[in-house]
Design a protein around this motif. Sequence first.
Motif, PDB file in Angstrom:
ATOM      1  N   ILE A 254      47.753  44.082  50.614  1.00  0.00           N
ATOM      2  CA  ILE A 254      47.664  42.933  51.525  1.00  0.00           C
ATOM      3  C   ILE A 254      46.222  42.437  51.637  1.00  0.00           C
ATOM      4  O   ILE A 254      45.958  41.230  51.636  1.00  0.00           O
ATOM      5  N   TYR A 255      45.292  43.381  51.710  1.00  0.00           N
ATOM      6  CA  TYR A 255      43.870  43.042  51.848  1.00  0.00           C
ATOM      7  C   TYR A 255      43.054  43.689  50.721  1.00  0.00           C
ATOM      8  O   TYR A 255      42.261  44.610  50.958  1.00  0.00           O
ATOM      9  N   PRO A 256      43.236  43.217  49.484  1.00  0.00           N
ATOM     10  CA  PRO A 256      42.590  43.870  48.331  1.00  0.00           C
ATOM     11  C   PRO A 256      41.067  43.769  48.321  1.00  0.00           C
ATOM     12  O   PRO A 256      40.402  44.592  47.691  1.00  0.00           O
ATOM     13  N   ALA A 311      59.753  38.011  51.170  1.00  0.00           N
ATOM     14  CA  ALA A 311      59.913  36.562  51.118  1.00  0.00           C
ATOM     15  C   ALA A 311      58.593  35.799  50.962  1.00  0.00           C
ATOM     16  O   ALA A 311      58.597  34.611  50.643  1.00  0.00           O
ATOM     17  N   THR A 312      57.465  36.468  51.182  1.00  0.00           N
ATOM     18  CA  THR A 312      56.190  35.742  51.160  1.00  0.00           C
ATOM     19  C   THR A 312      55.053  36.646  50.685  1.00  0.00           C
ATOM     20  O   THR A 312      55.150  37.874  50.754  1.00  0.00           O
ATOM     21  N   ASN A 313      53.978  36.032  50.224  1.00  0.00           N
ATOM     22  CA  ASN A 313      52.746  36.744  49.893  1.00  0.00           C
ATOM     23  C   ASN A 313      51.655  36.515  50.934  1.00  0.00           C
ATOM     24  O   ASN A 313      50.527  36.968  50.760  1.00  0.00           O
ATOM     25  N   ASN A 314      52.015  35.808  52.011  1.00  0.00           N
ATOM     26  CA  ASN A 314      51.050  35.529  53.077  1.00  0.00           C
ATOM     27  C   ASN A 314      50.605  36.840  53.734  1.00  0.00           C
ATOM     28  O   ASN A 314      51.444  37.589  54.256  1.00  0.00           O
ATOM     29  N   PRO A 315      49.290  37.147  53.718  1.00  0.00           N
ATOM     30  CA  PRO A 315      48.817  38.444  54.246  1.00  0.00           C
ATOM     31  C   PRO A 315      49.148  38.667  55.714  1.00  0.00           C
ATOM     32  O   PRO A 315      49.514  39.768  56.107  1.00  0.00           O
ATOM     33  N   ASN A 379      52.571  44.056  44.241  1.00  0.00           N
ATOM     34  CA  ASN A 379      53.420  43.692  45.367  1.00  0.00           C
ATOM     35  C   ASN A 379      54.607  44.621  45.579  1.00  0.00           C
ATOM     36  O   ASN A 379      55.320  44.505  46.571  1.00  0.00           O
ATOM     37  N   PHE A 380      54.886  45.499  44.634  1.00  0.00           N
ATOM     38  CA  PHE A 380      55.940  46.500  44.748  1.00  0.00           C
ATOM     39  C   PHE A 380      57.304  45.929  45.165  1.00  0.00           C
ATOM     40  O   PHE A 380      57.900  46.384  46.146  1.00  0.00           O
TER      41      PHE A 380
END
Length: 443
Positions: A254-256, A311-315, A379-380
């Motif tokens: 999430i926070y790479p 459903a999303t990639n939003n952190p 993202n697993f």
Amino acid sequence: MLYLFCFIDRTNIGNARLVGFEKDLGLKGYDYNAVLSYFYISYILFEIPANMLCKWMGPGWFLPICTIGFGISSLAYAYVKDIHSAAGVRFLLGAFEAGLLPGLAYYLSRWYRRSELVFRLSLYIVAAPLAGAFGGLLASGILKMTSVAGLRTWRMIFFIEGIVTIGVGIIALFTMTDRPGSARWLSEEEKDLAISRLKSERVGVTEVLDRIDKPKLLRGMFCPITLATSWIFLLINITVQGLSIFAPTIIRTIYPKHTVISQQLHTVPLYIAGAVLTVAISFASWKYDRRTLFMLISGPLIVIGYVMFLATNNPQVRFGATFLIAGGAFPFGALCNAHVSANVVSDTARSSAIATNVMMGNLGGLISTWSFLPRDAPNFPIGNGLNLASSTLVVITAAAMLVWMKFDNKKRENVDVSSKLAGLSQKQIQDMDWRHPAFRWKL
């Protein structure tokens, strides 16, 4: 305190992973997942024998000895050199930890009535999410140190946490009391009251602490509610154990771009959410004397969380989803162990029912070690999809179990108890356990 450090020693490998554990030991591909699996193999193998040993030895001796054992195993992790030594020590850690969760649940069932047990269980099971929060803070603090006893980076985590665990185990060895009857801090009247309270709700039983015998042992293991609840516990532990081990890894996705210490600290609030809901839901379960209902309240939170995550990639949305997942998943430890305890009668059946439940739960833990694979990064989707499916099955199973329990209780209302018991000896009546015609399932 025992379970807090049990869970810290189990999950600190996730914190160590962020600071070079795999690189220093030369782990590649699926080696990390394999090392995690050895813990659950020994845990599953020793689960039921450990709880029988706990009953035979007495929890006051057995539980502290287990704690000292897994403290030594954690300490030994500071000195592992390769995958072979890491896997071997992990196997020993699982063997010593196998008796603690079911042993503590069984121990508290010697003190509290069935309706009271779930909240009391939550007061130690809350140590699981607290261990995640405290473990993240502790690991962050330890990593700010240069060295300890000549050890650096992740090795310091295992060394310090192992030493503290051994100390807690030694203190417990001199302070834990087996049962109300041997408690020096209770008067004779209080001891009699404690024993009478337990005896009053056990149908067909004349003694609170019985001897281990095969019929009651099997009644606990193969009670239909034990089997259904154990299936739920298996499914939920895919999430709980996976979250416990892989939370730092998930936060890193999430926070790479955050620092390692920042990633460690981001795991803390979601565990606090899990701790708060564990106690709150268990308290409500105690007051309403219902366990299945609160499984049906908690389960959908996990489903919603994983839907959001997928459903999303939003952190921000993903980070928020982890709160729902942790808050919904962690209460099941208290709910499931209290549920199997409430739906058997004898002490022996209860010890085997709890052990069966926890053993099945750790089959879920074994599955969880292979749910977040390197090829599935960052993202697993497979791991998160598996958790969505398992949490959905939890809700379906809990609903089906509730319907069946109500149906069977109505059927039992029409049974003539006297005719069913006619001609049976006291031993035969006691061995009936949950099959006793006067027994009713606790919802």
